[in-house]
Write a protein that holds these residues in place. Structure first.
Motif, mmCIF file in Angstrom:
data_model
loop_
_atom_site.group_PDB
_atom_site.id
_atom_site.type_symbol
_atom_site.label_atom_id
_atom_site.label_comp_id
_atom_site.label_asym_id
_atom_site.label_seq_id
_atom_site.Cartn_x
_atom_site.Cartn_y
_atom_site.Cartn_z
ATOM 1 N N LYS A 53 -13.695 -7.078 28.469
ATOM 2 C CA LYS A 53 -14.792 -7.114 27.495
ATOM 3 C C LYS A 53 -14.371 -6.475 26.171
ATOM 4 O O LYS A 53 -14.709 -6.991 25.109
ATOM 5 N N ALA A 54 -13.629 -5.387 26.227
ATOM 6 C CA ALA A 54 -13.181 -4.714 25.004
ATOM 7 C C ALA A 54 -12.235 -5.604 24.189
ATOM 8 O O ALA A 54 -12.176 -5.484 22.966
ATOM 9 N N SER A 55 -11.541 -6.498 24.861
ATOM 10 C CA SER A 55 -10.582 -7.366 24.159
ATOM 11 C C SER A 55 -11.259 -8.529 23.427
ATOM 12 O O SER A 55 -10.594 -9.306 22.749
ATOM 13 N N LEU A 56 -12.563 -8.644 23.534
ATOM 14 C CA LEU A 56 -13.266 -9.797 22.978
ATOM 15 C C LEU A 56 -13.766 -9.609 21.549
ATOM 16 O O LEU A 56 -14.452 -10.475 21.019
ATOM 17 N N SER A 57 -13.398 -8.524 20.913
ATOM 18 C CA SER A 57 -13.936 -8.251 19.581
ATOM 19 C C SER A 57 -13.599 -9.353 18.579
ATOM 20 O O SER A 57 -14.340 -9.563 17.616
ATOM 21 N N THR A 61 -19.173 -10.243 18.552
ATOM 22 C CA THR A 61 -19.547 -8.834 18.395
ATOM 23 C C THR A 61 -20.548 -8.397 19.453
ATOM 24 O O THR A 61 -20.724 -7.212 19.679
ATOM 25 N N GLU A 62 -21.197 -9.364 20.102
ATOM 26 C CA GLU A 62 -22.203 -9.028 21.105
ATOM 27 C C GLU A 62 -21.906 -9.758 22.406
ATOM 28 O O GLU A 62 -21.787 -10.978 22.438
ATOM 29 N N ILE A 63 -21.776 -8.983 23.473
ATOM 30 C CA ILE A 63 -21.486 -9.521 24.809
ATOM 31 C C ILE A 63 -22.660 -9.154 25.711
ATOM 32 O O ILE A 63 -23.064 -7.997 25.776
ATOM 33 N N TRP A 64 -23.203 -10.147 26.422
ATOM 34 C CA TRP A 64 -24.286 -9.895 27.375
ATOM 35 C C TRP A 64 -23.688 -9.915 28.778
ATOM 36 O O TRP A 64 -23.196 -10.948 29.238
ATOM 37 N N ASP A 65 -23.735 -8.792 29.446
ATOM 38 C CA ASP A 65 -23.110 -8.640 30.763
ATOM 39 C C ASP A 65 -24.162 -8.820 31.856
ATOM 40 O O ASP A 65 -25.156 -8.100 31.898
ATOM 41 N N TYR A 66 -23.935 -9.803 32.733
ATOM 42 C CA TYR A 66 -24.835 -10.106 33.836
ATOM 43 C C TYR A 66 -24.157 -9.897 35.188
ATOM 44 O O TYR A 66 -24.583 -10.451 36.194
ATOM 45 N N SER A 67 -23.122 -9.122 35.219
ATOM 46 C CA SER A 67 -22.333 -8.937 36.432
ATOM 47 C C SER A 67 -23.188 -8.495 37.616
ATOM 48 O O SER A 67 -24.041 -7.612 37.487
ATOM 49 N N PHE A 68 -22.963 -9.147 38.745
ATOM 50 C CA PHE A 68 -23.550 -8.817 40.043
ATOM 51 C C PHE A 68 -25.071 -8.955 40.095
ATOM 52 O O PHE A 68 -25.685 -8.513 41.057
ATOM 53 N N PHE A 77 -20.277 -12.577 32.017
ATOM 54 C CA PHE A 77 -20.824 -12.277 30.708
ATOM 55 C C PHE A 77 -20.969 -13.543 29.898
ATOM 56 O O PHE A 77 -20.373 -14.581 30.209
ATOM 57 N N SER A 78 -21.803 -13.458 28.870
ATOM 58 C CA SER A 78 -22.018 -14.571 27.954
ATOM 59 C C SER A 78 -21.967 -14.052 26.529
ATOM 60 O O SER A 78 -22.231 -12.875 26.273
ATOM 61 N N LYS A 85 -23.505 -21.023 16.432
ATOM 62 C CA LYS A 85 -24.552 -20.370 17.237
ATOM 63 C C LYS A 85 -25.248 -21.320 18.201
ATOM 64 O O LYS A 85 -26.131 -20.916 18.925
ATOM 65 N N GLU A 86 -24.834 -22.577 18.228
ATOM 66 C CA GLU A 86 -25.402 -23.553 19.156
ATOM 67 C C GLU A 86 -24.716 -23.537 20.516
ATOM 68 O O GLU A 86 -25.190 -24.152 21.457
ATOM 69 N N ILE A 87 -23.588 -22.837 20.614
ATOM 70 C CA ILE A 87 -22.797 -22.849 21.843
ATOM 71 C C ILE A 87 -22.808 -21.464 22.490
ATOM 72 O O ILE A 87 -22.478 -20.465 21.855
ATOM 73 N N LEU A 88 -23.175 -21.442 23.755
ATOM 74 C CA LEU A 88 -23.143 -20.219 24.553
ATOM 75 C C LEU A 88 -21.960 -20.321 25.513
ATOM 76 O O LEU A 88 -21.853 -21.283 26.280
ATOM 77 N N TYR A 89 -21.075 -19.360 25.447
ATOM 78 C CA TYR A 89 -19.921 -19.295 26.352
ATOM 79 C C TYR A 89 -20.237 -18.294 27.455
ATOM 80 O O TYR A 89 -20.747 -17.210 27.184
ATOM 81 N N SER A 90 -19.931 -18.658 28.684
ATOM 82 C CA SER A 90 -20.127 -17.753 29.814
ATOM 83 C C SER A 90 -18.851 -17.713 30.640
ATOM 84 O O SER A 90 -18.237 -18.756 30.892
ATOM 85 N N LEU A 91 -18.487 -16.526 31.060
ATOM 86 C CA LEU A 91 -17.320 -16.336 31.913
ATOM 87 C C LEU A 91 -17.795 -15.806 33.253
ATOM 88 O O LEU A 91 -18.595 -14.871 33.308
ATOM 89 N N PHE A 92 -17.291 -16.426 34.323
ATOM 90 C CA PHE A 92 -17.583 -16.014 35.688
ATOM 91 C C PHE A 92 -16.256 -15.703 36.360
ATOM 92 O O PHE A 92 -15.404 -16.580 36.467
ATOM 93 N N VAL A 93 -16.069 -14.460 36.812
ATOM 94 C CA VAL A 93 -14.844 -14.051 37.503
ATOM 95 C C VAL A 93 -15.238 -13.583 38.899
ATOM 96 O O VAL A 93 -15.898 -12.548 39.056
#
Length: 175
Positions: A53-57, A61-68, A77-78, A85-93
């Motif tokens: 998450k820290a590497s995403l700067s 600038t804003e990361i929403w964490d939904y882990s677990f 996170f998304s 601003k029309e695209i939401l990226y989400s990562l699932f690990v």
């Protein structure tokens, strides 16, 4: 990566012969206990996740964490980029098996993809993929939407029956 190989590995974390209706038996099953221990371990040691998450700067600038959330077995996170601003990226690990997925969703029409379409999406996708590889080098990406949405009727899981591979690996939240 073969569907049957993933399903075989999922048997280590989801009981195949116990219904969710039998709460005590399900909670006391070895696969459930193993999944819970993996989630508990990942929850208590979030160093890799925090590093990612820290590497995403440079991406947001804003990361929403939904882990677990909801007991899901994944870091999640998304974020939205300022330039689109029309695209939401989400990562699932996944924390139970070494897989991850990147979902791209168009906010205006809720179209979802696990593969980039535009040049901007490709650039963000590639950067995010490289960041994940640096922090979780053993994890492999799943881009195949059909594989992710494959229903697996030998397991029961909260929120979806029969659950999909993406549900079992990543989330009870609609991915």
């Amino acid at each position: 990566m073969e569907k049957h190989q993933i399903i075989e590995k999922l048997k280590e974390f989801y009981p195949t012969d116990i219904s969710l209706d039998d709460i005590a038996a399900y909670a006391n099953s070895e696969p459930y206990k193993k999944k819970k221990s993996y989630i508990d371990s990942a929850w208590s040691d979030r160093n890799q996740w925090d590093l990612l998450k820290a590497s995403l700067s440079d991406l947001s600038t804003e990361i929403w964490d939904y882990s677990f959330m909801g007991g899901s077995p994944c870091y999640h996170f998304s974020f939205i980029q300022e330039e689109n601003k029309e695209i939401l990226y989400s990562l699932f690990v996944s924390v139970i098996l070494p897989y991850y997925a990147i979902r791209i969703m168009n906010i205006s029409n809720l179209d979802k993809s696990f593969d980039p379409i535009s040049a901007i999406e490709s650039r963000v996708f590639e950067k995010l993929e490289n960041k994940v590889k640096n922090v979780f080098p053993k994890h492999r990406i799943i881009r195949d939407k059909a594989l992710l949405q494959t229903k697996v009727d030998i397991f029961e899981a909260d929120g979806e029956y029969p659950p999909s591979i993406q549900h079992l690996l990543f989330s009870t939240i609609e991915t």
